[in-house]
Design an enzyme around this catalytic site. Structure first.
Site, PDB file in Angstrom:
ATOM      1  N   LYS A 154       4.474   5.144  12.783  1.00 31.11           N
ATOM      2  CA  LYS A 154       5.243   5.662  11.656  1.00 31.11           C
ATOM      3  C   LYS A 154       4.373   5.679  10.413  1.00 31.11           C
ATOM      4  O   LYS A 154       4.056   4.630   9.845  1.00 31.11           O
ATOM      5  CB  LYS A 154       6.472   4.789  11.382  1.00 31.11           C
ATOM      6  N   GLU A 229      -1.130  -6.841   7.957  1.00 31.90           N
ATOM      7  CA  GLU A 229      -2.203  -6.622   6.966  1.00 31.90           C
ATOM      8  C   GLU A 229      -1.494  -6.346   5.654  1.00 31.90           C
ATOM      9  O   GLU A 229      -0.868  -5.294   5.494  1.00 31.90           O
ATOM     10  CB  GLU A 229      -3.073  -5.422   7.355  1.00 31.90           C
ATOM     11  N   CYS A 263      -5.975  -2.266  -0.767  1.00 31.83           N
ATOM     12  CA  CYS A 263      -5.634  -3.682  -0.571  1.00 31.83           C
ATOM     13  C   CYS A 263      -6.822  -4.575  -0.879  1.00 31.83           C
ATOM     14  O   CYS A 263      -6.645  -5.726  -1.258  1.00 31.83           O
ATOM     15  CB  CYS A 263      -5.154  -3.899   0.854  1.00 31.83           C
ATOM     16  N   GLU A 356      -0.431  -8.071  -7.643  1.00 37.48           N
ATOM     17  CA  GLU A 356      -1.169  -6.907  -7.146  1.00 37.48           C
ATOM     18  C   GLU A 356      -0.697  -5.669  -7.910  1.00 37.48           C
ATOM     19  O   GLU A 356       0.477  -5.307  -7.848  1.00 37.48           O
ATOM     20  CB  GLU A 356      -0.904  -6.720  -5.641  1.00 37.48           C
TER      21      GLU A 356
HETATM   22  P1  TAP Z   1       5.265  -0.917   1.943  1.00 40.64           P
HETATM   23  O1  TAP Z   1       6.265  -0.464   0.987  1.00 40.64           O
HETATM   24  O2  TAP Z   1       5.339  -2.318   2.427  1.00 40.64           O
HETATM   25  O3  TAP Z   1       5.320   0.118   3.167  1.00 40.64           O
HETATM   26  C1  TAP Z   1       4.413   0.064   4.239  1.00 40.64           C
HETATM   27  C2  TAP Z   1       5.015   0.774   5.425  1.00 40.64           C
HETATM   28  O4  TAP Z   1       6.166   0.031   5.860  1.00 40.64           O
HETATM   29  C3  TAP Z   1       5.507   2.181   5.119  1.00 40.64           C
HETATM   30  O5  TAP Z   1       5.308   3.008   6.244  1.00 40.64           O
HETATM   31  C4  TAP Z   1       6.983   1.946   4.901  1.00 40.64           C
HETATM   32  O6  TAP Z   1       7.760   3.091   5.120  1.00 40.64           O
HETATM   33  C5  TAP Z   1       7.285   0.889   5.932  1.00 40.64           C
HETATM   34  N1  TAP Z   1       8.497   0.108   5.688  1.00 40.64           N
HETATM   35  C6  TAP Z   1       9.135  -0.122   4.525  1.00 40.64           C
HETATM   36  N2  TAP Z   1      10.239  -0.868   4.732  1.00 40.64           N
HETATM   37  C7  TAP Z   1      10.292  -1.141   6.055  1.00 40.64           C
HETATM   38  C8  TAP Z   1      11.178  -1.872   6.889  1.00 40.64           C
HETATM   39  N3  TAP Z   1      12.239  -2.511   6.406  1.00 40.64           N
HETATM   40  N4  TAP Z   1      10.926  -1.941   8.206  1.00 40.64           N
HETATM   41  C9  TAP Z   1       9.858  -1.340   8.730  1.00 40.64           C
HETATM   42  N5  TAP Z   1       8.978  -0.600   7.996  1.00 40.64           N
HETATM   43  C10 TAP Z   1       9.185  -0.520   6.674  1.00 40.64           C
HETATM   44  O7  TAP Z   1       3.783  -0.758   1.392  1.00 40.64           O
HETATM   45  P2  TAP Z   1       3.154   0.510   0.674  1.00 40.64           P
HETATM   46  O8  TAP Z   1       3.699   0.560  -0.704  1.00 40.64           O
HETATM   47  O9  TAP Z   1       3.261   1.700   1.537  1.00 40.64           O
HETATM   48  O10 TAP Z   1       1.618   0.110   0.656  1.00 40.64           O
HETATM   49  C11 TAP Z   1       1.073  -0.671  -0.345  1.00 40.64           C
HETATM   50  C12 TAP Z   1       0.911  -2.111   0.106  1.00 40.64           C
HETATM   51  O11 TAP Z   1       0.207  -2.145   1.338  1.00 40.64           O
HETATM   52  C13 TAP Z   1       0.085  -2.940  -0.860  1.00 40.64           C
HETATM   53  O12 TAP Z   1       0.662  -4.198  -1.008  1.00 40.64           O
HETATM   54  C14 TAP Z   1      -1.259  -3.049  -0.170  1.00 40.64           C
HETATM   55  O13 TAP Z   1      -2.030  -4.159  -0.524  1.00 40.64           O
HETATM   56  C15 TAP Z   1      -0.845  -3.103   1.263  1.00 40.64           C
HETATM   57  N6  TAP Z   1      -1.970  -2.695   2.109  1.00 40.64           N
HETATM   58  C16 TAP Z   1      -2.608  -3.633   2.848  1.00 40.64           C
HETATM   59  C17 TAP Z   1      -3.696  -3.273   3.627  1.00 40.64           C
HETATM   60  C18 TAP Z   1      -4.395  -4.285   4.443  1.00 40.64           C
HETATM   61  S1  TAP Z   1      -5.356  -3.710   5.611  1.00 40.64           S
HETATM   62  N7  TAP Z   1      -4.245  -5.555   4.264  1.00 40.64           N
HETATM   63  C19 TAP Z   1      -4.132  -1.958   3.645  1.00 40.64           C
HETATM   64  C20 TAP Z   1      -3.453  -1.025   2.878  1.00 40.64           C
HETATM   65  C21 TAP Z   1      -2.350  -1.414   2.115  1.00 40.64           C
HETATM   66  P3  TAP Z   1       8.157   4.086   3.910  1.00 40.64           P
HETATM   67  O14 TAP Z   1       6.953   4.260   3.075  1.00 40.64           O
HETATM   68  O15 TAP Z   1       8.566   5.305   4.610  1.00 40.64           O
HETATM   69  O16 TAP Z   1       9.268   3.404   3.216  1.00 40.64           O
END
Ligand code: TAP
Length: 455
Positions: A154, A229, A263, A356
């Site tokens: 997804k 992650e 991240c 963050e």
């Molecule tokens: P999130 O809001 O946590 O979303 C990540 C993914 O999870 C998206 O596909 C999201 O879908 C999905 N999701 C949201 N709610 C969910 C639920 N209840 N059940 C299952 N899946 C769910 O993060 P983001 O805003 O996309 O990304 C930014 C964050 O990711 C930052 O904190 C960053 O540090 C972290 N990040 C970490 C890494 C590593 S490798 N450690 C790499 C990149 C990013 P939708 O977007 O469709 O809601």
């Protein structure tokens, strides 16, 4: 059925509309993945390796197309987008060597022999964030397929285009139907169903610590395997004895890469007090030299933020009266632009320093000595990344061992390579991706005793 309109973050214009999967469609895809599993795990290792290499070749043949989708659909600069598409190819290529190396052990025991097998864990649910849609997809996908698992992925709601195209390329390369599927949709619908469905045996989640925590709790209900992650607040530690010119010249790229939506962003610069003024004087032109603008231009180093809502979130860390030391440039007009911004001096309780930001905002904080540098670097619930700048190799080793974080670079601003392990300490995650052992995380070890007694 609902539709989502993907916007070009650099123009705010619609790119295309994507139909979002429902919970029922997610269940159907999981059923297909479960049905495809027995045949996929039975594919001979050499043949699975060949299919992964064909998949890599197919990605390679469509590199420009994939990069172009990431430019218009995510606002990534074209140079970065090409690298990201190349990363998918390279990761598939790297893990294509794994099926033929998933070997067990033979263990002599009294009365017979024990052998171990690496069995695929089963259907894997892969949940990807919007900041690096292609690389992060491949980091879970390639080792899972290599281990004999089937995958339902997804992508984030905002950035589904490259993942959907990569799923087409997998089929074109000859991967059997149902082995790798991509479902566009909401986290609360598709993501949640992947987490809750009992036929999904492992979740690979990359995203925020907040959502990761709830996924870990939900997985606990079924003792479901999970790799997390999560977020970061990493330190770039600059000692007085380092090559200060190089440290300052690279510091913007350690935090403003992908407009800070990274991240691993080194979003806290810690500088030894004796060289603070000199470092700031070097940092200012480096920040102002970051080329921010049209992502389609090869000269662009930093593009826009992903959305208007995210820009408001980033801006909330720099309220009126914030201690802005200096800023870089950003275009005006349409697009979710935000200029590279350096805050100093910051209070230790300033949210820009403790939370963050996930945008192009960095804080600079002085320290006195090695012990204080380590204490300040570790004073965060996160532990994903970081850098150390020093010419003293003993100090480099001491500090690298003392900083509680999963990925560090010494005298370099980058630490992520697909052939080295990647993951976080503390609330930055659980488990490791990448590196030679990644396929092991998609297997269960089975132990079989074979009696040598009797007929
Ligand atoms: P999130 O809001 O946590 O979303 C990540 C993914 O999870 C998206 O596909 C999201 O879908 C999905 N999701 C949201 N709610 C969910 C639920 N209840 N059940 C299952 N899946 C769910 O993060 P983001 O805003 O996309 O990304 C930014 C964050 O990711 C930052 O904190 C960053 O540090 C972290 N990040 C970490 C890494 C590593 S490798 N450690 C790499 C990149 C990013 P939708 O977007 O469709 O809601």
């Amino acid at each position: 059925m609902t539709d989502f309109t993907v916007l070009n973050p650099a123009t705010e214009q619609p790119v295309t509309t994507v139909t979002q999967a429902s919970a029922e469609e997610t269940d159907f895809a999981i059923g297909r993945a479960a049905a495809a599993l027995p045949a996929w795990r039975a594919v001979a290792p050499g043949d699975r390796a060949r299919l992964l290499r064909a998949f890599a070749a197919s990605v390679d043949a469509h590199l420009e197309e994939l990069a172009g989708l990431e430019v218009t659909g995510s606002g990534h600069p074209i140079g970065a987008a090409r690298w990201e598409a190349g990363q998918v190819r390279d990761v598939l290529q790297y893990y294509s060597a794994a099926p033929e190396r998933l070997i067990g052990q033979q263990i002599p025991v009294s009365g017979g022999l024990n052998v171990t097998f690496r069995e695929p864990v089963g259907v894997v649910g892969l949940i990807v964030p919007w900041n690096f849609p292609m690389p992060i997809l491949s980091w879970g996908l390639a080792p899972a397929l290599a281990a004999g698992c089937t995958v339902v992925a997804k992508p984030a709601e905002a950035t589904p285009l490259t993942a959907l195209r990569i799923a087409d390329l997998a089929l074109e390369a000859g991967l059997p139907e149902g082995v790798f599927q991509v479902l566009a949709g909401k986290g609360s619908v598709v993501g949640q169903r992947l987490v809750d469905h009992p036929a999904v045996r492992k979740i690979v989640f990359t995203g925020s610590t907040e959502v990761g925590r709830s996924i870990m709790a939900a997985c606990a209900q079924q003792v479901k395997r999970v790799t997390l992650e999560l977020g970061g607040k990493s330190a770039n530690i600059i000692f007085a004895d380092c090559d200060l010119e190089r440290a300052a010249a690279t510091a913007p790229y350690a935090v403003f890469d992908n407009a800070g939506q990274d991240c691993c962003a080194r979003s806290r610069i810690l500088v030894q007090r004796s060289v603070l003024d000199k470092f700031m004087a070097l940092l200012e032109p480096a920040v102002q030299g970051v080329a921010v603008g049209d992502p389609a231009s090869a000269a662009t180093e930093m593009g826009p933020l992903i959305s208007a809502a995210h820009r408001s979130h980033v801006a909330s860390f720099v309220p009126d009266g914030a201690p802005v030391a200096f800023r870089g440039h950003a275009p005006s007009g349409p697009g979710f632009w935000y200029p590279p911004t350096v805050l100093a001096p910051v209070r230790p309780d300033d949210p820009a320093y403790t939370e963050e930001v996930f945008g192009p905002v960095v804080t600079v904080t002085p320290f006195s000595d090695e012990a204080e540098a380590v204490a300040v670097a570790n004073d965060t619930p996160y532990g994903l990344s970081g850098s150390i700048w020093t010419s003293d190799v003993g100090r480099a080793i001491r500090v690298a061992r003392a900083v509680e974080t999963g990925n560090l670079s010494v005298n370099s601003h980058s630490s992520v390579r697909y052939w080295t392990p990647f993951g976080g300490f503390k609330q930055s995650g659980l488990g490791r991706e990448l590196g030679p052992d990644a396929p092991d995380a998609f297997t269960e070890t089975k132990n079989v005793f074979i009696s040598s007694e009797g007929s």
